[in-house]
Enzyme design. Structure first.
Site, PDB file in Angstrom:
ATOM      1  N   GLU A  49       0.820  -1.218   0.000  1.00 12.28           N
ATOM      2  CA  GLU A  49       0.000   0.000   0.000  1.00 12.28           C
ATOM      3  C   GLU A  49       0.851   1.264   0.000  1.00 12.28           C
ATOM      4  O   GLU A  49       0.474   2.286  -0.575  1.00 12.28           O
ATOM      5  CB  GLU A  49      -0.954   0.027   1.200  1.00 12.28           C
ATOM      6  CG  GLU A  49      -2.099  -0.974   1.114  1.00 12.28           C
ATOM      7  CD  GLU A  49      -1.731  -2.344   1.682  1.00 12.28           C
ATOM      8  OE1 GLU A  49      -0.545  -2.551   2.044  1.00 12.28           O
ATOM      9  OE2 GLU A  49      -2.624  -3.207   1.772  1.00 12.28           O
ATOM     10  N   PHE A 111     -12.290  -6.099  14.028  1.00 14.61           N
ATOM     11  CA  PHE A 111     -11.202  -6.677  13.242  1.00 14.61           C
ATOM     12  C   PHE A 111     -10.771  -5.688  12.155  1.00 14.61           C
ATOM     13  O   PHE A 111     -11.606  -5.164  11.425  1.00 14.61           O
ATOM     14  CB  PHE A 111     -11.664  -7.999  12.618  1.00 14.61           C
ATOM     15  CG  PHE A 111     -10.628  -8.608  11.703  1.00 14.61           C
ATOM     16  CD1 PHE A 111      -9.416  -9.072  12.216  1.00 14.61           C
ATOM     17  CD2 PHE A 111     -10.857  -8.715  10.339  1.00 14.61           C
ATOM     18  CE1 PHE A 111      -8.455  -9.622  11.375  1.00 14.61           C
ATOM     19  CE2 PHE A 111      -9.905  -9.265   9.495  1.00 14.61           C
ATOM     20  CZ  PHE A 111      -8.701  -9.718  10.016  1.00 14.61           C
ATOM     21  N   GLN A 112      -9.485  -5.422  12.066  1.00 17.52           N
ATOM     22  CA  GLN A 112      -8.890  -4.510  11.071  1.00 17.52           C
ATOM     23  C   GLN A 112      -9.465  -3.097  11.137  1.00 17.52           C
ATOM     24  O   GLN A 112      -9.685  -2.449  10.123  1.00 17.52           O
ATOM     25  CB  GLN A 112      -9.009  -5.096   9.664  1.00 17.52           C
ATOM     26  CG  GLN A 112      -8.156  -6.354   9.518  1.00 17.52           C
ATOM     27  CD  GLN A 112      -7.926  -6.798   8.099  1.00 17.52           C
ATOM     28  OE1 GLN A 112      -8.762  -6.584   7.244  1.00 17.52           O
ATOM     29  NE2 GLN A 112      -6.784  -7.434   7.855  1.00 17.52           N
ATOM     30  N   LYS A 161     -17.585   0.092   5.273  1.00 17.87           N
ATOM     31  CA  LYS A 161     -18.094  -0.946   4.368  1.00 17.87           C
ATOM     32  C   LYS A 161     -19.610  -0.823   4.164  1.00 17.87           C
ATOM     33  O   LYS A 161     -20.097  -0.977   3.040  1.00 17.87           O
ATOM     34  CB  LYS A 161     -17.734  -2.312   4.955  1.00 17.87           C
ATOM     35  CG  LYS A 161     -17.956  -3.469   4.000  1.00 17.87           C
ATOM     36  CD  LYS A 161     -17.460  -4.767   4.633  1.00 17.87           C
ATOM     37  CE  LYS A 161     -17.997  -5.968   3.874  1.00 17.87           C
ATOM     38  NZ  LYS A 161     -17.124  -6.371   2.780  1.00 17.87           N
ATOM     39  N   MET A 478      24.524   7.982   2.680  1.00 14.93           N
ATOM     40  CA  MET A 478      24.386   9.322   3.245  1.00 14.93           C
ATOM     41  C   MET A 478      24.636   9.305   4.749  1.00 14.93           C
ATOM     42  O   MET A 478      25.257  10.221   5.301  1.00 14.93           O
ATOM     43  CB  MET A 478      23.000   9.883   2.927  1.00 14.93           C
ATOM     44  CG  MET A 478      22.836  11.336   3.284  1.00 14.93           C
ATOM     45  SD  MET A 478      24.084  12.344   2.472  1.00 14.93           S
ATOM     46  CE  MET A 478      23.111  13.106   1.195  1.00 14.93           C
TER      47      MET A 478
HETATM   48  C1  TPP Z   1      12.389   5.476   5.225  1.00 20.57           C
HETATM   49  C2  TPP Z   1      13.695   6.067   5.620  1.00 20.57           C
HETATM   50  N1  TPP Z   1      14.435   5.488   6.567  1.00 20.57           N
HETATM   51  C3  TPP Z   1      15.631   6.017   6.928  1.00 20.57           C
HETATM   52  C4  TPP Z   1      16.090   7.162   6.349  1.00 20.57           C
HETATM   53  C5  TPP Z   1      17.426   7.772   6.769  1.00 20.57           C
HETATM   54  N2  TPP Z   1      18.358   7.772   5.630  1.00 20.57           N
HETATM   55  C6  TPP Z   1      18.560   8.860   4.839  1.00 20.57           C
HETATM   56  S1  TPP Z   1      19.617   8.575   3.616  1.00 20.57           S
HETATM   57  C7  TPP Z   1      19.887   6.993   4.109  1.00 20.57           C
HETATM   58  C8  TPP Z   1      20.839   6.091   3.363  1.00 20.57           C
HETATM   59  C9  TPP Z   1      20.365   5.774   1.996  1.00 20.57           C
HETATM   60  O1  TPP Z   1      21.145   4.733   1.476  1.00 20.57           O
HETATM   61  P1  TPP Z   1      21.067   4.306  -0.024  1.00 20.57           P
HETATM   62  O2  TPP Z   1      19.669   4.193  -0.467  1.00 20.57           O
HETATM   63  O3  TPP Z   1      21.900   3.082  -0.214  1.00 20.57           O
HETATM   64  O4  TPP Z   1      21.658   5.542  -0.802  1.00 20.57           O
HETATM   65  P2  TPP Z   1      23.105   6.219  -0.792  1.00 20.57           P
HETATM   66  O5  TPP Z   1      23.078   7.265   0.270  1.00 20.57           O
HETATM   67  O6  TPP Z   1      24.109   5.146  -0.521  1.00 20.57           O
HETATM   68  O7  TPP Z   1      23.221   6.800  -2.151  1.00 20.57           O
HETATM   69  C10 TPP Z   1      19.140   6.707   5.248  1.00 20.57           C
HETATM   70  C11 TPP Z   1      19.165   5.420   5.966  1.00 20.57           C
HETATM   71  C12 TPP Z   1      15.248   7.764   5.375  1.00 20.57           C
HETATM   72  N3  TPP Z   1      15.564   8.898   4.772  1.00 20.57           N
HETATM   73  N4  TPP Z   1      14.077   7.181   5.015  1.00 20.57           N
END
Ligand code: TPP
Length: 565
Positions: A49, A111-112, A161, A478
């Site tokens: 979803e 439920f749900q 529903k 990052m």
């Molecule tokens: C849903 C979610 N969880 C955690 C984060 C924190 N976060 C920001 S950037 C990142 C790393 C992203 O890694 P990747 O997709 O491998 O990309 P890269 O930075 O290596 O290009 C994280 C964990 C986020 N932005 N969104």
């Protein structure tokens, strides 16, 4: 003739011009799904979803229309929250329809059951629980109206529903009357005159543009406005594609990972014309040192976003397109003064050109290891101007913003406000569903890709030929960059140890997979992917500890950039 609630819902969607919805069925929406079988509305079954909502979001960002997603009650509905919050933060027009347990059971821990009106209150522009079938048509009309007018945003309609099963006479209201909701479209003429005076007496003006320009379809007006004044333009991540990056007046992005010259220009400016932007902390850095010498004009349709984060000298509430058109007309009336102004600001443009020469956006390429910036540049080279690029969140997102020269609005879809990993693939799916013949590319990191990788199945099932670029550094890059710079290289839980075979993963879903670690193969892999029908994953094994630069450390001023690591 009487119609059921679910029939009424689908008729309303058609009357709103909806041709495609994204969703996932369940017990409390089974009637809607039954009626969808005979409806001309196309339904795309995602595998989650959250992805259905991101897909509706991508559809909306790419087309400018209202995106629609459907989910069942309880877990289906709660799975939509991240998607809804993502759209809310970026002001994307959407209507989300969730099933709800029968009205008689609401509040009984049925439920749900989940209280969606309560849960989504902080992340929707408005939400509804339909308690009586007599209200349904009016509520759907209002939901679409609220989603697309004023500052756009997601609206949730929770539909029990029994209301779907009940019957009523169908009549779609022609107009909407909502007390207390009257967005101001027309910018105040006096304020606009004042703004033009301020602009003409400025010596170091900068135009700072956010997503509002795209949302109000004002890219043309923005270009005319900037050219009329020869004023430099910097954009946020959300404003990115609304002003062509190759334009001589373009400064690219400002803020944490903005260009040296955009950040220096803002810091040294004496007037900032902010258009459809909200002064996010990723943009301002330390507020106390943000544009310290500048007067600020802030144009926005949403009065509550004005003066929220920074002091504003002149607010103009109105539709960005309307205000820009009026400003351009006013400038034309002041022809001679404008000429003098352009003359007087030429030293400012020279100063900016100096910064551009001093620190252009650049990186050190390598013959032995693939540099992510090189991949981005090659993708840009090998795709058309109207290609739609989506991103996930992380370093790859910032490199795309820095090194991809966008030229057309609605071609860069990225989660700016919430920064949602997992957004890119499903939003690409939505954009491709809207534009089956355009090139749609999701640029991803290995971490983000795995957040919604199940949507490969949806791409294959619906023959949506999205191309996926995975810049694989085996890191949550990052976060690793922050750990390197601010936590003494303590890489806690950011190394993705398991080497995943992305080629096999693609093949398991019936898609194509390509992979390389050699710089000399980057171009041929991209070319091959673009020529291959259907969805394709391109994995590039990149330099593992490459950083995104420049970088303004959190809490520092925009002029305190780290330029090299
Ligand atoms: C849903 C979610 N969880 C955690 C984060 C924190 N976060 C920001 S950037 C990142 C790393 C992203 O890694 P990747 O997709 O491998 O990309 P890269 O930075 O290596 O290009 C994280 C964990 C986020 N932005 N969104």
């Amino acid at each position: 003739m009487k119609k059921t609630g679910s029939q009424i819902l689908l008729e309303c969607l058609q009357l709103e011009g909806v041709d495609t919805v994204f969703g996932y069925p369940g017990g409390t929406v089974i009637n809607i799904y039954d009626d969808l079988m005979g409806s001309p509305i196309r339904h795309i079954l995602t595998r989650h979803e959250q992805a259905a909502v991101h897909a509706a979001d991508g559809y909306a960002r790419a087309t400018g229309k209202v995106g629609v997603a459907i989910a069942t009650s309880g877990p289906g509905a709660t799975n939509t929250i991240t998607g809804i919050a993502t759209a809310y933060m970026d002001s994307i027009p959407m209507v989300i329809i969730t099933g709800q347990v029968p009205t008689a059971l609401i509040g009984n821990d049925a439920f749900q059951e989940a209280d969606m009106v309560g849960i989504t209150r902080p992340v929707t522009k408005h939400n509804y629980l339909v308690k009586d079938i007599k209200d349904l048509a009016r509520i759907i009309k209002e939901a679409f109206y609220i989603a697309r007018t004023g500052r756009p945003g997601p609206v949730l309609v929770d539909l029990p529903k029994d209301v779907q099963i009940a019957t009523a006479k169908f009549a779609y209201p022609e107009t909407v009357e909502l007390r207390g909701y009257k967005p101001t479209y027309s910018g105040n003429t006096r304020q606009i005159e004042k703004a033009v005076k301020m602009i003409l007496s400025a010596k170091k003006p900068v135009v700072y543009v956010g997503g509002g320009v795209t949302l109000s379809n004002s890219s043309h007006e923005l270009k005319d406005f900037a050219e009329a004044l020869q004023a430099p333009v910097t954009t946020t991540l959300m404003g990115m594609a609304s002003f062509p990056k190759k334009h001589p007046l373009s400064l690219g992005m400002l803020g944490m990972h903005g260009t040296y010259y955009a950040n220096m220009a803002v810091t040294n400016s004496d007037l900032l014309v902010a258009i459809g932007a909200r002064f996010d902390d990723r943009v301002t850095g330390k507020i106390a040192t943000f544009a310290p010498h500048a007067k600020i004009i802030h144009i926005d349709i949403d009065p509550t976003s004005i003066k929220k984060n920074v002091r504003v000298d002149l607010p103009i509430v109105g539709d960005v397109q309307d205000v820009l058109q009026k400003m351009i007309a006013k400038l034309a009336e002041h022809g001679d003064e404008v000429k003098v102004h352009i003359d007087e600001t030429s030293t400012w443009r020279q100063e900016i050109d100096g910064w551009k020469k001093q620190h252009p956006m650049s990186y050190k390429n390598s013959k032995s290891v693939i540099k992510p910036q090189f991949v981005i540049e090659k993708i840009r080279e090998l795709t058309r101007d109207d290609a739609i690029i989506t991103t996930e969140v992380g370093q790859h997102q910032m490199w795309t913003a820095q090194f991809f020269d966008f030229t057309q609005p609605r071609t860069f879809l990225s989660s700016g406000g919430l920064g949602t990993m997992g957004f890119g693939l499903p939003s690409a799916l939505g954009a491709q569903a809207a534009f089956p013949d355009r090139q749609v590319i999701d640029i991803s990191g290995d971490g983000s890709f795995q957040m919604n990788s199940q949507e490969l199945a949806t791409l294959v099932q619906y023959r949506l030929p999205v191309k996926i670029v995975i810049l694989n550094n085996n890191f949550l890059g990052m976060v690793r960059q922050w750990q390197q710079l601010f936590f003494d290289r303590r890489y806690s839980q950011t190394c993705m140890e398991l080497p995943i075979d992305f080629v096999k993963l693609a093949e398991a879903y019936g898609a194509t997979g390509l992979s390389t670690s050699k710089p000399e193969e980057v171009e041929s892999v991209i070319q091959k992917a673009l020529e291959t029908p259907g969805p394709v994953i391109m994995e590039f094994k990149i330099a593992r500890e490459e950083n995104v630069l420049p970088m303004v450390p959190a809490g520092a001023g925009l002029n305190e950039m780290v330029l090299a690591s």
